[in-house]
Structures are given as structure tokens and as C-alpha cells.
Design a protein around this motif. Structure first.
Motif, PDB file in Angstrom:
ATOM      1  N   VAL A 139       0.947  -1.258   0.094  1.00 26.18           N
ATOM      2  CA  VAL A 139       0.165  -0.026   0.056  1.00 26.18           C
ATOM      3  C   VAL A 139       0.882   1.091  -0.008  1.00 26.18           C
ATOM      4  N   PRO A 140       1.341   1.717  -1.188  1.00 21.72           N
ATOM      5  CA  PRO A 140       2.197   2.657  -1.187  1.00 21.72           C
ATOM      6  C   PRO A 140       1.279   4.144  -0.846  1.00 21.72           C
ATOM      7  N   THR A 141       1.004   4.519   0.274  1.00 15.56           N
ATOM      8  CA  THR A 141       0.069   5.551   0.422  1.00 15.56           C
ATOM      9  C   THR A 141       0.610   6.935   0.259  1.00 15.56           C
ATOM     10  N   LYS A 142      -0.037   7.667   0.021  1.00 10.17           N
ATOM     11  CA  LYS A 142       0.273   9.352  -0.211  1.00 10.17           C
ATOM     12  C   LYS A 142      -0.078   9.943   1.073  1.00 10.17           C
ATOM     13  N   ALA A 143      -0.908   9.719   1.989  1.00  7.01           N
ATOM     14  CA  ALA A 143      -0.983  10.327   3.272  1.00  7.01           C
ATOM     15  C   ALA A 143      -1.609   9.334   4.202  1.00  7.01           C
ATOM     16  N   ASP A 144      -1.102   9.271   5.452  1.00  9.26           N
ATOM     17  CA  ASP A 144      -1.538   8.231   6.533  1.00  9.26           C
ATOM     18  C   ASP A 144      -1.034   8.590   7.663  1.00  9.26           C
ATOM     19  N   CYS A 145      -1.830   8.289   8.949  1.00  9.44           N
ATOM     20  CA  CYS A 145      -1.408   8.490  10.143  1.00  9.44           C
ATOM     21  C   CYS A 145      -1.159   7.246  10.760  1.00  9.44           C
ATOM     22  N   THR A 146      -1.995   6.346  11.089  1.00  8.32           N
ATOM     23  CA  THR A 146      -1.690   5.037  11.703  1.00  8.32           C
ATOM     24  C   THR A 146      -2.901   3.932  10.847  1.00  8.32           C
ATOM     25  N   PRO A 147      -2.325   3.548   9.622  1.00  7.96           N
ATOM     26  CA  PRO A 147      -3.105   2.555   9.071  1.00  7.96           C
ATOM     27  C   PRO A 147      -3.207   1.192   9.853  1.00  7.96           C
ATOM     28  N   ILE A 148      -4.474   0.934  10.282  1.00  6.82           N
ATOM     29  CA  ILE A 148      -4.747  -0.329  10.987  1.00  6.82           C
ATOM     30  C   ILE A 148      -4.335  -1.463  10.295  1.00  6.82           C
ATOM     31  N   ALA A 149      -4.428  -1.617   8.913  1.00  2.57           N
ATOM     32  CA  ALA A 149      -4.102  -2.680   8.036  1.00  2.57           C
ATOM     33  C   ALA A 149      -2.709  -3.008   8.190  1.00  2.57           C
ATOM     34  N   PHE A 150      -1.827  -2.125   8.504  1.00  8.59           N
ATOM     35  CA  PHE A 150      -0.277  -2.391   8.800  1.00  8.59           C
ATOM     36  C   PHE A 150       0.159  -3.398   9.989  1.00  8.59           C
ATOM     37  N   CYS A 151      -0.858  -2.863  10.853  1.00  6.85           N
ATOM     38  CA  CYS A 151      -0.722  -3.723  12.286  1.00  6.85           C
ATOM     39  C   CYS A 151      -1.345  -5.246  12.100  1.00  6.85           C
ATOM     40  N   GLU A 152      -2.463  -5.098  11.044  1.00  5.46           N
ATOM     41  CA  GLU A 152      -2.902  -6.441  10.770  1.00  5.46           C
ATOM     42  C   GLU A 152      -1.848  -7.345  10.024  1.00  5.46           C
ATOM     43  N   ALA A 153      -1.219  -6.727   9.037  1.00  2.40           N
ATOM     44  CA  ALA A 153      -0.276  -7.267   8.299  1.00  2.40           C
ATOM     45  C   ALA A 153       0.701  -7.948   9.273  1.00  2.40           C
ATOM     46  N   ALA A 154       1.296  -7.245   9.935  1.00  5.89           N
ATOM     47  CA  ALA A 154       2.247  -7.589  10.914  1.00  5.89           C
ATOM     48  C   ALA A 154       2.007  -8.748  11.810  1.00  5.89           C
ATOM     49  N   ALA A 155       0.750  -8.716  12.149  1.00  4.35           N
ATOM     50  CA  ALA A 155       0.184  -9.896  12.930  1.00  4.35           C
ATOM     51  C   ALA A 155       0.099 -11.062  11.931  1.00  4.35           C
ATOM     52  N   TYR A 156       0.045 -11.102  10.670  1.00  7.25           N
ATOM     53  CA  TYR A 156       0.054 -11.979   9.801  1.00  7.25           C
ATOM     54  C   TYR A 156       1.612 -12.337   9.221  1.00  7.25           C
ATOM     55  N   GLY A 157       2.800 -11.638   9.802  1.00  7.36           N
ATOM     56  CA  GLY A 157       4.114 -11.942   9.331  1.00  7.36           C
ATOM     57  C   GLY A 157       4.142 -11.320   8.067  1.00  7.36           C
ATOM     58  N   LEU A 158       3.524 -10.444   7.645  1.00  6.19           N
ATOM     59  CA  LEU A 158       3.719  -9.876   6.150  1.00  6.19           C
ATOM     60  C   LEU A 158       4.592  -8.588   6.070  1.00  6.19           C
ATOM     61  N   PRO A 159       5.570  -8.753   5.356  1.00  2.00           N
ATOM     62  CA  PRO A 159       6.300  -7.588   5.166  1.00  2.00           C
ATOM     63  C   PRO A 159       5.470  -6.481   4.377  1.00  2.00           C
ATOM     64  N   ILE A 160       5.717  -5.414   5.109  1.00  2.00           N
ATOM     65  CA  ILE A 160       4.672  -4.063   4.250  1.00  2.00           C
ATOM     66  C   ILE A 160       5.671  -3.225   3.522  1.00  2.00           C
ATOM     67  N   ILE A 161       4.958  -2.958   2.155  1.00  2.00           N
ATOM     68  CA  ILE A 161       5.716  -2.194   1.121  1.00  2.00           C
ATOM     69  C   ILE A 161       4.903  -0.863   1.160  1.00  2.00           C
ATOM     70  N   THR A 162       5.658   0.270   1.423  1.00  3.45           N
ATOM     71  CA  THR A 162       4.929   1.400   1.567  1.00  3.45           C
ATOM     72  C   THR A 162       5.615   2.837   1.546  1.00  3.45           C
ATOM     73  N   THR A 163       5.083   3.747   1.826  1.00  2.00           N
ATOM     74  CA  THR A 163       5.603   5.125   1.582  1.00  2.00           C
ATOM     75  C   THR A 163       6.209   5.728   3.195  1.00  2.00           C
ATOM     76  N   ASP A 164       7.105   6.313   3.202  1.00  6.81           N
ATOM     77  CA  ASP A 164       7.766   6.946   4.229  1.00  6.81           C
ATOM     78  C   ASP A 164       7.161   8.397   4.383  1.00  6.81           C
ATOM     79  N   THR A 165       5.488   8.053   5.105  1.00  8.01           N
ATOM     80  CA  THR A 165       5.075   9.468   5.218  1.00  8.01           C
ATOM     81  C   THR A 165       4.075   9.415   6.502  1.00  8.01           C
ATOM     82  N   GLY A 166       3.796  10.576   7.284  1.00  4.04           N
ATOM     83  CA  GLY A 166       2.949  10.497   8.310  1.00  4.04           C
ATOM     84  C   GLY A 166       3.306   9.698   9.356  1.00  4.04           C
ATOM     85  N   GLY A 167       2.585   8.946  10.079  1.00  3.89           N
ATOM     86  CA  GLY A 167       2.979   8.103  11.258  1.00  3.89           C
ATOM     87  C   GLY A 167       3.252   6.640  10.821  1.00  3.89           C
TER      88      GLY A 167
END
Length: 376
Positions: free
Chosen positions: A278-306
């Protein structure tokens, strides 16, 4: 301990704020505290009409937008109503997630815990619905926010990005600012269940409702490059319905987490996927990222916001710059999918981050410490 929990929806509603309000209610309940829901207090018709007039007048004078969500007029009106409501209440603590405009001018001796995933000032010209305001409206927004942050006994944020801003931009006492990261809003599998042979086709999961802000097209263009290079890849889209017709793209427009059958499908896709992309343009705390981590998924995204509070670049995933192209994303991804050991390490570290930081049990323990400190 008796807590007044302010929210626009009943606390049992699992849809409120993507399920985050319910999870906080669940964790506070687990502490054994008595919780009373305080339904959001709103402006009456006459006051709403007055606010609309202010908005129109502002546009007439400045030809710019006006922030009707955070402003002196509505904040003072709501503060008066809530102050009156609280006069005969015996709460030990008021818990106010996100509604700073409602409480900035409240007069009460009850200590307030305010919580948010960002400062509103950080969202100005960052999120679409907080963009286009005139300078006077922005100044007003910041003044109301500063009043609320100073008024609160404790201000909780879900990332260092937001917490640091409150201290540095508003001069809030660091002792009054805490970071409590959110957890996954679905049940995490046992760690041993994640150790399984996945399909040889690399599945990139785009789990998001907002195709534009989360930059789904960038994810699509990236996977297209990898597909054209001969890699066996698939883009699994859940939550939106872009107009794409490719054999390597699968789209599920909507799944409801509050529906057991749909929830099981989401969990199955999390288990089957190799990455959350999820190469997001703007985000604070994407809950989907917490859920992906729970399932051991590496996250590919943008260095933005929180985002960096939930993804560690080169360890639990990839954080690329805001202006990175699809070619740059594809090149970064290639290094991982061509290295089985690196992919396994990313997956392991993502799960470890979930267990140590991104879960609601940790949030509950820290929240307990905060409430005890306030009362003592």
C-alpha cells in the motif's frame, strides 16, 4: 474507576473508526473499569445554520475554505453544552478519542485523556478533507487544538510522528504526551500457523478502501513491471473497485470485518499473501499495517505521516520516499523476492514487531499505567 467514554457511536459498534473505538472499549473493559458511554453532543439546527453562515462569509471575504470541524464558534458552543452535562457526573476520568473541538472549551475538574492518531495541524493540506482552508481558518484550527492539548491531563498519540509534533509545535509538556500504538483489529493467528508453504506465485495484497489516497495505481504499475519482467506475481485488491482487467489482478470490492464470513476471507488472504503493498500518499496509523504484521507480512509502503511507527525500513518492510516511481518500487521489491532468506527474515521481524508493539494487550497495559498515574 469510572470512565466517561465520549464517542459518536455506541461503544459496542465495531465499525466505528475502522473498529479502533471498539478495541479501545474492549481493552479498557478488560481492566475492570466501569465505563459509561457519553454520546457525542452536537450543535442544534440554529447553531449549525450559524456555522454555515460563518463558512459562507469566510469564503466571500477570503475566497478560501473554512474548517467547520475545528473552530472557535462550534468549540465554544459544544464546550458549554458538555460542561453543563458533566456537572452532576462522578467520572474519575474522561476519555476523549479524536473529539478535540468538542472539549477544548469544556469547564470541568475531571481529568481528561485525549487520544488521536495525529494533530489536526499535521493534516492541513495533507489530507484532502483538511485542505484548501484560508490562513485565518488554519490559525483558528491550531489555536483550538493547542487549548485542548494543554487542557488534557494526558495526550495519547499512536505514533512518534504525532507525539513529537505536539511537543515541538505546540510546546506541550513532554510528560503529558504518550505514544500508545494501536493493535490489529482482527484476531492474530498463532505464530506457528504462519510457518507454511505459500504459493510460488508472489501475492501482493492491496487492502484499502481509498484507491486514490492509498495510491493503488502506483501499486498496479509496480506489479505490472514485475509481471512484464517474467516474475510470477499477483495483485490482490480488497476494499475498492478500480477499472482493471488483467489476468494477474484479482479484485474484491468490499468485505465487511463485522461479518464472520467476510472476516474469514480477509484472514485467508492475509495468510496466503506474501506482502502488504500500500504505497500510501498520506496516512497517520493504518490499522491494516498492524494486521499485516500480525500475519507476518512484510509491508511495502511510503515513508509518510505516522507510517514509520509501524514499518521499519529494511527490517519489517520497505519505506520508499514520497516521489518514488513504480520502477523504483519494482527494483526494491526484486531484491526481496530474489532472496528467500531475506523474505523470511522480513516476515519474522514483522511478526515480532506485532508481538512487541502492535497489539492491543500492550496498549491496555500502558493505558492502565496512565490512568493510575492520573488518579494517584
Amino acid at each position: 474507576m469510572k470512565i466517561g467514554f465520549y464517542s459518536s457511536m455506541p461503544l459496542e459498534n465495531k465499525a466505528n473508526w475502522s473498529g479502533t473505538m471498539y478495541k479501545m472499549y474492549e481493552q479498557i473493559s478488560a481492566l475492570g473499569y466501569e465505563i459509561e458511554w457519553i454520546p457525542q453532543i452536537k450543535l442544534d439546527e440554529q447553531e449549525t445554520a450559524k456555522l454555515t453562515k460563518i463558512q459562507k462569509l469566510f469564503y466571500t471575504i477570503f475566497h478560501r475554505g473554512y474548517n467547520t470541524k475545528v473552530n472557535f464558534y462550534s468549540s465554544k458552543k459544544l464546550g458549554k453544552k458538555i460542561s453543563s452535562f458533566l456537572k452532576d457526573k462522578n467520572y474519575d476520568i474522561l476519555f476523549v478519542p479524536t473529539y478535540l473541538n468538542d472539549f477544548a472549551f469544556v469547564k470541568t475538574k475531571i481529568p481528561i485523556i485525549y487520544l488521536n492518531d495525529a494533530n489536526i495541524a499535521q493534516l492541513l493540506n495533507y489530507y484532502p478533507y483538511y485542505s484548501g482552508f484560508g490562513w485565518l481558518s488554519k490559525w483558528e484550527t491550531k489555536q483550538v487544538e493547542k487549548i485542548m492539548l494543554n487542557k488534557s491531563a494526558i495526550n495519547i498519540f499512536s505514533s512518534e510522528w504525532a507525539a513529537n509534533y505536539a511537543v515541538q509545535a505546540y510546546g506541550i509538556n513532554p510528560e503529558k504526551v504518550k505514544v500508545l500504538k494501536f493493535g490489529a483489529n482482527l484476531k492474530a493467528p498463532a505464530a506457528e500457523n504462519l510457518i507454511q508453504e505459500k504459493n510460488k506465485e508472489f501475492i501482493f495484497l492491496f487492502l484499502a478502501v481509498d484507491w486514490e489516497r492509498k495510491r493503488g495505481h502506483l501499486a498496479y504499475e509496480t506489479i505490472k513491471i514485475l509481471h512484464q519482467k517474467g516474475y510470477s506475481v499477483k495483485l490482490q485488491i480488497i476494499g475498492c473497485n478500480p477499472n482493471l482487467n488483467e489476468t494477474w489482478v484479482n479484485i474484491i470490492p468490499y468485505l465487511n470485518k463485522n461479518n464472520d464470513e467476510d472476516l474469514a476471507k480477509i484472514q485467508a488472504h492475509l495468510l496466503q499473501s506474501h506482502f502488504l503493498f500500500v504505497p500510501t500518499k498520506a496516512d497517520c496509523t493504518p490499522i491494516a499495517f498492524c494486521e499485516a504484521a500480525a500475519y507476518g507480512l512484510p509491508i511495502i509502503t511510503t515513508d509518510t505521516g505516522g507510517v514509520s511507527a509501524h514499518v521499519e525500513n529494511g527490517k519489517t518492510g520497505l519505506l520508499l520516499s514520497q516521489n518514488s516511481s513504480a520502477k523504483e518500487y519494482a527494483a526494491a521489491i526484486e531484491k526481496i523476492i530474489n532472496n528467500e532468506e531475506l523474505l523470511h527474515s522480513f516476515s519474522q521481524q514483522a511478526r515480532i514487531k506485532y508481538e512487541k508493539e502492535l497489539n492491543w494487550e500492550i496498549w491496555r497495559k500502558k493505558f492502565k499505567e496512565i490512568t493510575h498515574k492520573i488518579i494517584s
